[in-house]
Scaffold this motif. Structure first.
Motif, PDB file in Angstrom:
ATOM      1  N   HIS A 169       0.824  -1.207   0.000  1.00  0.00           N
ATOM      2  CA  HIS A 169       0.000   0.000   0.000  1.00  0.00           C
ATOM      3  C   HIS A 169       0.864   1.265   0.000  1.00  0.00           C
ATOM      4  CE1 HIS A 169      -3.100  -2.910   1.309  1.00  0.00           C
ATOM      5  NE2 HIS A 169      -3.928  -2.076   0.724  1.00  0.00           N
ATOM      6  N   ILE A 170       1.939   1.262   0.788  1.00  0.00           N
ATOM      7  CA  ILE A 170       2.827   2.429   0.806  1.00  0.00           C
ATOM      8  C   ILE A 170       3.570   2.540  -0.522  1.00  0.00           C
ATOM      9  CG2 ILE A 170       4.855   3.441   1.911  1.00  0.00           C
ATOM     10  CD1 ILE A 170       3.911   2.417   4.543  1.00  0.00           C
ATOM     11  N   GLY A 171       4.017   1.406  -1.056  1.00  0.00           N
ATOM     12  CA  GLY A 171       4.699   1.431  -2.347  1.00  0.00           C
ATOM     13  C   GLY A 171       3.805   1.949  -3.458  1.00  0.00           C
ATOM     14  N   LYS A 172       2.537   1.612  -3.407  1.00  0.00           N
ATOM     15  CA  LYS A 172       1.589   2.095  -4.408  1.00  0.00           C
ATOM     16  C   LYS A 172       1.445   3.606  -4.333  1.00  0.00           C
ATOM     17  CE  LYS A 172      -3.268   1.708  -5.783  1.00  0.00           C
ATOM     18  NZ  LYS A 172      -4.589   1.110  -5.432  1.00  0.00           N
ATOM     19  N   ALA A 173       1.370   4.147  -3.111  1.00  0.00           N
ATOM     20  CA  ALA A 173       1.226   5.601  -2.946  1.00  0.00           C
ATOM     21  C   ALA A 173       2.480   6.330  -3.433  1.00  0.00           C
ATOM     22  CB  ALA A 173       0.961   5.930  -1.475  1.00  0.00           C
ATOM     23  N   ILE A 197      13.017   2.136  -7.034  1.00  0.00           N
ATOM     24  CA  ILE A 197      12.666   2.742  -5.740  1.00  0.00           C
ATOM     25  C   ILE A 197      11.632   1.892  -5.015  1.00  0.00           C
ATOM     26  CG2 ILE A 197      11.561   4.746  -4.677  1.00  0.00           C
ATOM     27  CD1 ILE A 197      12.871   6.468  -6.839  1.00  0.00           C
ATOM     28  N   THR A 198      10.656   1.373  -5.759  1.00  0.00           N
ATOM     29  CA  THR A 198       9.659   0.492  -5.141  1.00  0.00           C
ATOM     30  C   THR A 198      10.308  -0.781  -4.608  1.00  0.00           C
ATOM     31  OG1 THR A 198       7.996   1.335  -6.691  1.00  0.00           O
ATOM     32  CG2 THR A 198       7.464  -0.672  -5.494  1.00  0.00           C
ATOM     33  N   ASN A 199      11.216  -1.362  -5.370  1.00  0.00           N
ATOM     34  CA  ASN A 199      11.920  -2.561  -4.899  1.00  0.00           C
ATOM     35  C   ASN A 199      12.752  -2.252  -3.652  1.00  0.00           C
ATOM     36  OD1 ASN A 199      10.866  -4.020  -7.012  1.00  0.00           O
ATOM     37  ND2 ASN A 199      12.665  -3.795  -8.312  1.00  0.00           N
ATOM     38  N   HIS A 200      13.332  -1.057  -3.616  1.00  0.00           N
ATOM     39  CA  HIS A 200      14.132  -0.671  -2.448  1.00  0.00           C
ATOM     40  C   HIS A 200      13.266  -0.584  -1.196  1.00  0.00           C
ATOM     41  CE1 HIS A 200      17.425   1.276  -0.264  1.00  0.00           C
ATOM     42  NE2 HIS A 200      16.524   2.123   0.205  1.00  0.00           N
ATOM     43  N   LEU A 201      12.003  -0.155  -1.360  1.00  0.00           N
ATOM     44  CA  LEU A 201      11.097  -0.090  -0.220  1.00  0.00           C
ATOM     45  C   LEU A 201      10.847  -1.486   0.342  1.00  0.00           C
ATOM     46  CD1 LEU A 201       9.152   1.600   1.561  1.00  0.00           C
ATOM     47  CD2 LEU A 201       7.386   1.167  -0.149  1.00  0.00           C
ATOM     48  N   TYR A 202      10.599  -2.457  -0.549  1.00  0.00           N
ATOM     49  CA  TYR A 202      10.398  -3.836  -0.093  1.00  0.00           C
ATOM     50  C   TYR A 202      11.666  -4.366   0.584  1.00  0.00           C
ATOM     51  CZ  TYR A 202       5.906  -4.568  -2.435  1.00  0.00           C
ATOM     52  OH  TYR A 202       4.581  -4.505  -2.794  1.00  0.00           O
ATOM     53  N   TRP A 203      12.827  -4.079   0.005  1.00  0.00           N
ATOM     54  CA  TRP A 203      14.076  -4.555   0.599  1.00  0.00           C
ATOM     55  C   TRP A 203      14.319  -3.936   1.966  1.00  0.00           C
ATOM     56  CZ3 TRP A 203      18.436  -1.755   1.982  1.00  0.00           C
ATOM     57  CH2 TRP A 203      19.540  -2.508   2.376  1.00  0.00           C
ATOM     58  N   SER A 204      13.985  -2.659   2.119  1.00  0.00           N
ATOM     59  CA  SER A 204      14.201  -1.983   3.404  1.00  0.00           C
ATOM     60  C   SER A 204      13.438  -2.674   4.522  1.00  0.00           C
ATOM     61  CB  SER A 204      13.761  -0.514   3.305  1.00  0.00           C
ATOM     62  OG  SER A 204      14.516   0.180   2.342  1.00  0.00           O
ATOM     63  N   ALA A 205      12.227  -3.150   4.217  1.00  0.00           N
ATOM     64  CA  ALA A 205      11.431  -3.831   5.238  1.00  0.00           C
ATOM     65  C   ALA A 205      11.891  -5.278   5.423  1.00  0.00           C
ATOM     66  CB  ALA A 205       9.958  -3.784   4.862  1.00  0.00           C
ATOM     67  N   ALA A 206      12.087  -6.011   4.306  1.00  0.00           N
ATOM     68  CA  ALA A 206      12.423  -7.441   4.395  1.00  0.00           C
ATOM     69  C   ALA A 206      13.783  -7.681   5.032  1.00  0.00           C
ATOM     70  CB  ALA A 206      12.391  -8.069   3.001  1.00  0.00           C
TER      71      ALA A 206
END
Length: 399
Positions: A169-173, A197-206
């Motif tokens: 949801h955050i990545g979509k926004a 940038i979207t992939n980096h968001l997932y990596w930051s959390a995972a």
């Protein structure tokens, strides 16, 4: 062209959040009543000299928002849907006239807002949490989107529960804002970095399981330097990028318009605050997969009774739990089989693993249980709960 707004003096409402806009009637007598009603408003919203919308004028001058009409001016279908907490296209009766202006508008809004679908969603959340508590389960963590009303409800009703946000949801926004920026002048390069940038968001959390939210935020903010070919000196918690040598690519120039505007989006205060609360282990994508399985057992186009829907959801849960962890197919050369799909929600393709065939072992167990229960002549009964709208006042036939 500007966004459509209400033409009443002192009012600038736009459609959305329960507000709808309505055009002036074509019938001349009723049209004059609308104009006279708007002319006779109080001093706060006065348009005494207004002669009404001209045929060649702006379309915005021919719209009146729903806040200036009493509830009795809406059709019975509209009011019934509102009273039940359902969404519906707002429609006025043929003889409707705007009569609410100034302070009356604000008082009238309170009655209309209370009838919105939020009531039904809140009731669903309450029943779901009560059902888990009756089963002896405690909610350690809830993962949802960033909706402010959900945040408030969890904060007030589940004080001991950790509230985390879903990455998708955050990545979509973020992607939506970057896409809008890429369409501006001298910002075309932003489009090339959206996926990274979207992939980096997932990596930051995972990559931050077991760590505090500040580490997730530190990893996230490092992307601002990364897109400008700066890979060290990010901060105290996360000092440098962990990737290896990179292939040549088009970097953003430091101090450029695109870099400055992208930094404003990625380092937004509220966004960075919410990124600290990202879920590092679980996401709502698995829940969406379960909902897809439910649609196979209980299609939305068919209405079921409570017990019929409940049994179908039990079957969906058994099927999902048995197959959710199934393995990946491996080819003869020892490599995983892959497939290319073209999702409807995006223009690009996706590469996915090919899973092993589904199993249906739960079916035999169910049949054996049914035979055993029928042999013992037992009766299983679960009382149906009251409808979600049971707490609402039902309108009378006269209303």
């Amino acid at each position: 062209m500007g966004r459509s707004r209400c033409c009443v003096g002192g009012c600038s409402n736009v459609p959305g959040n329960g507000i709808s806009l309505h055009t002036f009637p074509k019938e001349e007598k009723l049209r004059k009543q609308w104009i006279r009603s708007i002319q006779m408003t109080g001093s706060e919203c006065s348009r005494a000299g207004w002669q009404g919308p001209s045929k060649n004028g702006s379309a915005n001058a021919q719209l009146v928002c729903s806040e200036h009409f009493e509830l009795t001016m809406f059709t019975m279908t509209t009011r019934t849907k509102w009273s039940l907490g359902l969404t519906y296209r707002t429609a006025l009766i043929d003889e409707a006239i705007p009569t609410l202006f100034g302070d009356k508008v604000r008082k009238s809004n309170l009655d209309q807002v209370q009838a919105r679908p939020v009531v039904r969603k809140r009731e669903v959340r309450r029943r779901a949490t009560d059902s888990l508590r009756r089963c002896g389960l405690s909610l350690a963590e809830i993962i949802t989107d960033r909706h402010l009303q959900i945040q408030k409800w969890i904060r007030e009703n589940l004080p001991g529960t950790v509230h985390s946000f879903d990455v998708w949801h955050i990545g979509k926004a973020v992607k939506k804002k970057l896409l809008a920026l890429s369409k501006e002048k001298d910002c075309n390069i932003v489009c090339k970095w959206m996926k990274s940038i979207t992939n980096h968001l997932y990596w930051s959390a995972a990559s931050s399981q077991g760590e505090e939210g500040s580490m997730i935020a530190a990893k996230w903010t490092s992307v601002v330097n990364h897109v400008q070919d700066i890979h060290t000196g990010h901060g105290d918690l996360y000092q440098q990028c962990t990737h290896g040598p990179l292939e040549p690519r088009e970097w953003l120039k430091k101090g450029s318009k695109a870099a400055a505007k992208m930094e404003d989006i990625l380092l937004n205060k509220r966004l960075c605050k919410d990124i600290k609360k990202l879920s590092t282990g679980f996401q709502t994508s698995t829940l969406e997969s379960f909902h897809s399985v439910i649609n196979h057992f209980a299609p939305k186009m068919t209405a079921y009774s409570f017990h019929g829907q409940m049994c179908r959801q039990y079957l969906a849960a058994l099927h999902f739990n048995e197959n959710v962890q199934r393995g990946k197919k491996i080819s003869k050369n020892g490599k995983f089989n892959l497939k290319i799909v073209f999702p409807k929600y995006k223009d690009d393709f996706s590469v996915k693993f090919v899973n092993d065939e589904m199993t249906f072992g739960y079916v035999k167990e169910l049949l054996d249980m049914c035979i055993e229960i029928c042999g013992e002549k037992n009766k299983l009964s679960t009382p149906a709960p009251p409808p979600l709208t049971s707490g609402k006042r039902k309108p009378t036939k006269v209303e």
